[in-house]
Write an enzyme that holds these catalytic residues in place. Structure first.
Site, PDB file in Angstrom:
ATOM      1  N   LYS A 297       0.806  -1.229   0.000  1.00  0.00           N
ATOM      2  CA  LYS A 297       0.000   0.000   0.000  1.00  0.00           C
ATOM      3  C   LYS A 297       0.837   1.277   0.000  1.00  0.00           C
ATOM      4  O   LYS A 297       0.359   2.321  -0.416  1.00  0.00           O
ATOM      5  CB  LYS A 297      -0.962  -0.012   1.191  1.00  0.00           C
ATOM      6  N   ASN A 318      -4.910   2.052  -1.747  1.00  0.00           N
ATOM      7  CA  ASN A 318      -5.393   0.672  -1.915  1.00  0.00           C
ATOM      8  C   ASN A 318      -6.162   0.479  -3.209  1.00  0.00           C
ATOM      9  O   ASN A 318      -6.691  -0.604  -3.461  1.00  0.00           O
ATOM     10  CB  ASN A 318      -6.262   0.246  -0.720  1.00  0.00           C
ATOM     11  N   GLY A 359      -0.399  -1.459  14.985  1.00  0.00           N
ATOM     12  CA  GLY A 359       0.066  -1.570  13.598  1.00  0.00           C
ATOM     13  C   GLY A 359       0.364  -0.192  13.042  1.00  0.00           C
ATOM     14  O   GLY A 359      -0.241   0.808  13.468  1.00  0.00           O
ATOM     15  N   GLY A 362       0.226   0.017   5.943  1.00  0.00           N
ATOM     16  CA  GLY A 362      -0.612   0.779   5.015  1.00  0.00           C
ATOM     17  C   GLY A 362      -1.995   1.058   5.557  1.00  0.00           C
ATOM     18  O   GLY A 362      -2.469   2.204   5.546  1.00  0.00           O
ATOM     19  N   LEU A 448      -9.003  -5.852  11.962  1.00  0.00           N
ATOM     20  CA  LEU A 448      -9.275  -5.597  10.543  1.00  0.00           C
ATOM     21  C   LEU A 448      -9.163  -6.856   9.689  1.00  0.00           C
ATOM     22  O   LEU A 448      -9.581  -6.882   8.540  1.00  0.00           O
ATOM     23  CB  LEU A 448      -8.338  -4.514  10.007  1.00  0.00           C
ATOM     24  N   TYR A 450     -10.147 -10.449   8.285  1.00  0.00           N
ATOM     25  CA  TYR A 450     -11.432 -11.151   8.151  1.00  0.00           C
ATOM     26  C   TYR A 450     -11.274 -12.627   7.789  1.00  0.00           C
ATOM     27  O   TYR A 450     -12.243 -13.358   7.753  1.00  0.00           O
ATOM     28  CB  TYR A 450     -12.357 -10.426   7.154  1.00  0.00           C
ATOM     29  N   GLY A 471     -12.928  -7.628  10.283  1.00  0.00           N
ATOM     30  CA  GLY A 471     -12.786  -6.697   9.165  1.00  0.00           C
ATOM     31  C   GLY A 471     -13.710  -6.975   7.990  1.00  0.00           C
ATOM     32  O   GLY A 471     -13.551  -6.346   6.937  1.00  0.00           O
TER      33      GLY A 471
HETATM   34  P1  NAP Z   1       1.296  -3.813   5.805  1.00  0.00           P
HETATM   35  O1  NAP Z   1       1.373  -2.463   5.186  1.00  0.00           O
HETATM   36  O2  NAP Z   1       2.142  -4.893   5.257  1.00  0.00           O
HETATM   37  O3  NAP Z   1       1.569  -3.653   7.369  1.00  0.00           O
HETATM   38  C1  NAP Z   1       1.695  -4.797   8.167  1.00  0.00           C
HETATM   39  C2  NAP Z   1       1.622  -4.408   9.626  1.00  0.00           C
HETATM   40  O4  NAP Z   1       1.663  -5.624  10.389  1.00  0.00           O
HETATM   41  C3  NAP Z   1       2.800  -3.560  10.109  1.00  0.00           C
HETATM   42  O5  NAP Z   1       2.380  -2.753  11.151  1.00  0.00           O
HETATM   43  C4  NAP Z   1       3.785  -4.628  10.595  1.00  0.00           C
HETATM   44  O6  NAP Z   1       4.686  -4.177  11.548  1.00  0.00           O
HETATM   45  C5  NAP Z   1       2.812  -5.572  11.265  1.00  0.00           C
HETATM   46  N1  NAP Z   1       3.373  -6.908  11.391  1.00  0.00           N
HETATM   47  C6  NAP Z   1       3.597  -7.809  10.392  1.00  0.00           C
HETATM   48  N2  NAP Z   1       4.115  -8.938  10.909  1.00  0.00           N
HETATM   49  C7  NAP Z   1       4.246  -8.735  12.235  1.00  0.00           C
HETATM   50  C8  NAP Z   1       4.712  -9.538  13.306  1.00  0.00           C
HETATM   51  N3  NAP Z   1       5.158 -10.784  13.093  1.00  0.00           N
HETATM   52  N4  NAP Z   1       4.677  -9.043  14.558  1.00  0.00           N
HETATM   53  C9  NAP Z   1       4.205  -7.788  14.778  1.00  0.00           C
HETATM   54  N5  NAP Z   1       3.747  -6.972  13.802  1.00  0.00           N
HETATM   55  C10 NAP Z   1       3.775  -7.438  12.548  1.00  0.00           C
HETATM   56  O7  NAP Z   1      -0.207  -4.396   5.743  1.00  0.00           O
HETATM   57  P2  NAP Z   1      -1.577  -3.561   5.715  1.00  0.00           P
HETATM   58  O8  NAP Z   1      -1.979  -3.328   4.313  1.00  0.00           O
HETATM   59  O9  NAP Z   1      -1.448  -2.423   6.646  1.00  0.00           O
HETATM   60  O10 NAP Z   1      -2.623  -4.652   6.300  1.00  0.00           O
HETATM   61  C11 NAP Z   1      -2.549  -5.082   7.665  1.00  0.00           C
HETATM   62  C12 NAP Z   1      -3.719  -6.035   7.956  1.00  0.00           C
HETATM   63  O11 NAP Z   1      -4.959  -5.378   7.792  1.00  0.00           O
HETATM   64  C13 NAP Z   1      -3.763  -7.250   7.049  1.00  0.00           C
HETATM   65  O12 NAP Z   1      -4.015  -8.386   7.818  1.00  0.00           O
HETATM   66  C14 NAP Z   1      -4.921  -6.988   6.135  1.00  0.00           C
HETATM   67  O13 NAP Z   1      -5.573  -8.173   5.737  1.00  0.00           O
HETATM   68  C15 NAP Z   1      -5.834  -6.157   7.017  1.00  0.00           C
HETATM   69  N6  NAP Z   1      -6.646  -5.274   6.197  1.00  0.00           N
HETATM   70  C16 NAP Z   1      -7.993  -5.388   6.263  1.00  0.00           C
HETATM   71  C17 NAP Z   1      -8.795  -4.561   5.505  1.00  0.00           C
HETATM   72  C18 NAP Z   1     -10.272  -4.683   5.572  1.00  0.00           C
HETATM   73  O14 NAP Z   1     -10.950  -4.067   4.741  1.00  0.00           O
HETATM   74  N7  NAP Z   1     -10.823  -5.409   6.506  1.00  0.00           N
HETATM   75  C19 NAP Z   1      -8.226  -3.606   4.653  1.00  0.00           C
HETATM   76  C20 NAP Z   1      -6.843  -3.515   4.616  1.00  0.00           C
HETATM   77  C21 NAP Z   1      -6.060  -4.360   5.378  1.00  0.00           C
HETATM   78  P3  NAP Z   1       6.136  -3.611  11.103  1.00  0.00           P
HETATM   79  O15 NAP Z   1       5.895  -2.192  10.685  1.00  0.00           O
HETATM   80  O16 NAP Z   1       6.959  -3.756  12.312  1.00  0.00           O
HETATM   81  O17 NAP Z   1       6.608  -4.480   9.972  1.00  0.00           O
END
Ligand code: NAP
Length: 513
Positions: A297, A318, A359, A362, A448, A450, A471
């Site tokens: 993102k 997104n 978190g 993105g 978030l 699902y 989510g």
């Molecule tokens: P992203 O940009 O890749 O960010 C990932 C986040 O997860 C970062 O804060 C990362 O921390 C953290 N993380 C990853 N692995 C970790 C671990 N082992 N221990 C602790 N923290 C960890 O992903 P994103 O796009 O923000 O999405 C995050 C989540 O939200 C996903 O699961 C996605 O499916 C969900 N989501 C849901 C919706 C919805 O509409 N429901 C929409 C978007 C996203 P670091 O910064 O330390 O790497």
């Protein structure tokens, strides 16, 4: 128009015919995988084309090529000969095709096949990776003009898929099947037409004890959800780019609506290891719009020609929609998130609410912008603390790490907790981002994620009596907004209602995780 081939991998002829009958309406060609049959059943293959009543491929796949045949080549050739023996003048009673690997040399057998109208599929399989010069391989494999060349290679990256696609263009004049096996190349099966393939191989996944090949799609899903038979060179392509993308709801959501609208459009998953490479491929495939998922993102920003004010201020995108050679970036996570949370709370804003966002990726950026707009008081925690800090300073929030100190701070920002990391997603579903925090039972907790529908974090919260939401509602809300950006029109309400009712089983399967 590319055809749908159903790969039949049951242990008996009878079972294969049952499976074929069940899915016949979706199938143009069946492949009898003799290597999957019990030994005694292999003796009865000759009558299969007559019993099947549609064109059949005779295949005896060796284990080195990903099949199950472990006997010697002599036995295999005899079995192939048995399948083609007693050729009938009525070609519908013979095998329509026989799959012969490029290294199998039996000229008399090939001659017999040709005499009775059985087309040769000259195949090459590489389970480990791709080869350097695919066009040269295709040209060298085709020994006669009527042969179909099949090249099935395992792709280990988007760059590999691109090489296969370029080979398809170079060899556009030949009957061929190009398959990108493995997770990165699933869409090459849906886009068989664009990859210049004569057919696509599929399986009846719910019926199959023995898998046909890695990455084969379910035949019904291919025909009904992806409307494979309607995909032409003019069909508009949309998709979701991310990694690992194993459980995205988006292909189901978009393709169901496209089907209801009878739109000449298809949507699929583009799992990728490189955002740069997926953009190259999107250009080559003339993709019109992309949803952007974890972890791209933020990586997408340099590829945008224009960005919405939301993307500009949040720093995450997104939704990418294409206008000629330009990509326009939007962020629908923001409204999807706040609409979902406010609806759940029955509130119009977040005034006086003390909120923790876990978190700083993105989606957390979009959440932070919305929570700020709605006047919440916020703590943001992240594994990589400087990323939490970067967001926090922008909005005058507090920040911390995913540690005991963070958990301690969180106990003062716990009216609402928003879990926005990817920890607990399917594949990682035993994990909890902040085990050291003890819920009081009074928090409202939104995760978030699902899939699964209940993460360990959400489960722990619900166990202590917290009100919880996953989510799912958010993803549907953001997808509706995204649809409007892609298509330039809203989803008609009656189609959205039908999607929710007709898609109830898929909906529930996804909700159940
Ligand atoms: P992203 O940009 O890749 O960010 C990932 C986040 O997860 C970062 O804060 C990362 O921390 C953290 N993380 C990853 N692995 C970790 C671990 N082992 N221990 C602790 N923290 C960890 O992903 P994103 O796009 O923000 O999405 C995050 C989540 O939200 C996903 O699961 C996605 O499916 C969900 N989501 C849901 C919706 C919805 O509409 N429901 C929409 C978007 C996203 P670091 O910064 O330390 O790497």
């Amino acid at each position: 128009m590319a055809k749908i081939c159903l790969c039949l991998t049951a242990k008996t002829i009878k079972r294969n015919l049952e499976v074929l009958d069940k899915y016949r309406q979706f199938v143009d060609i069946a492949e009898l995988r003799v290597d999957c049959l019990n030994d005694d059943e292999r003796l009865s293959i000759r009558r299969f084309p007559e019993l099947a009543g549609l064109p059949v491929i005779l295949t005896i796949r060796r284990d080195i090529d990903g099949g199950y045949f472990t006997g010697g080549e002599g036995v295999r050739v005899k079995l192939l000969a048995r399948g083609l023996a007693f050729a009938n003048e009525n070609s519908r009673l013979n095998f329509a095709y026989v799959d012969i690997e490029e290294d199998l040399e039996v000229p008399s057998f090939e001659e017999a096949a040709r005499t009775f109208g059985t087309r040769i599929i000259r195949s090459y399989h590489n389970l480990d990776g791709i080869i350097d010069n695919i066009p040269a391989k295709i040209k060298s494999m085709q020994r006669a003009g009527d042969e179909i060349v099949k090249v099935a290679v395992t792709v280990n990256s988007t760059a590999d898929v691109m090489k296969v696609f370029q080979a398809a263009k170079t060899c556009a004049d030949r009957d061929k099947v190009l398959i990108c096996m493995g997770h990165y190349g699933g869409y090459s099966r849906i886009l068989a037409e664009r990859f210049g393939s004569f057919m696509t191989y599929s399986s009846a996944l719910s019926e199959t004890e023995i898998p046909g090949a890695p990455g084969q799609l379910d035949v019904q899903e291919l025909a009904e959800l992806y409307r494979f038979r309607k995909i032409t060179k003019k069909t508009k392509i949309y998709g979701i780019a991310g990694y690992p993308l194993k459980t995205s709801i988006s292909p189901w959501f978009y393709n169901t609506i496209f089907g209801l609208e009878n739109a000449d459009a298809v949507y699929m998953s583009f799992p990728t290891d490189s955002f740069n490479d997926i953009m190259e491929l999107a250009k080559a495939l003339d993709v019109q719009g992309l949803s952007i998922a974890v972890p791209f993102k933020e990586a997408v920003l340099p590829f945008l020609t224009k960005s919405s004010p939301a993307v500009e201020s949040i720093g995450a995108c997104n939704t990418m929609s294409r206008v000629r050679e330009e990509w326009f970036g939007e962020n629908t996570d923001c409204s999807g998130f706040s609409d979902s949370l406010l609806h759940f709370l029955g509130k119009k804003n977040l005034k006086w609410q003390k909120i923790t966002i876990i978190g700083a990726g993105g989606v957390a950026r979009a959440v932070a912008a919305e929570v700020f707009r709605l006047k919440g008081k916020v703590l943001i925690l992240n594994r990589t603390i400087h990323k939490a800090r970067n967001i926090a300073v922008k909005y005058n929030f507090r920040w911390g790490g995913l540690d005991n100190q963070g958990a301690e701070m969180m106990s003062k920002y716990n009216d609402i907790i928003i879990q926005a990391t990817s920890v607990g997603m399917e594949g990682d579903d035993a994990a909890d981002p902040l085990e050291s925090y003890s819920f009081t039972g009074k928090e409202v907790v939104m995760d978030l994620i699902y899939t699964p529908s209940v993460t360990p974090f959400l489960k722990r919260a619900a166990f202590t009596g917290c009100r919880t939401i996953n989510g799912f509602d958010m993803v549907i809300r953001q997808a509706c907004l995204q649809y409007a950006h892609f298509m330039g029109r809203e989803i008609p309400q009656q189609f959205l209602s039908r999607l929710k009712s007709t898609g109830a089983s898929t909906w529930n399967r996804i909700r159940a995780g």
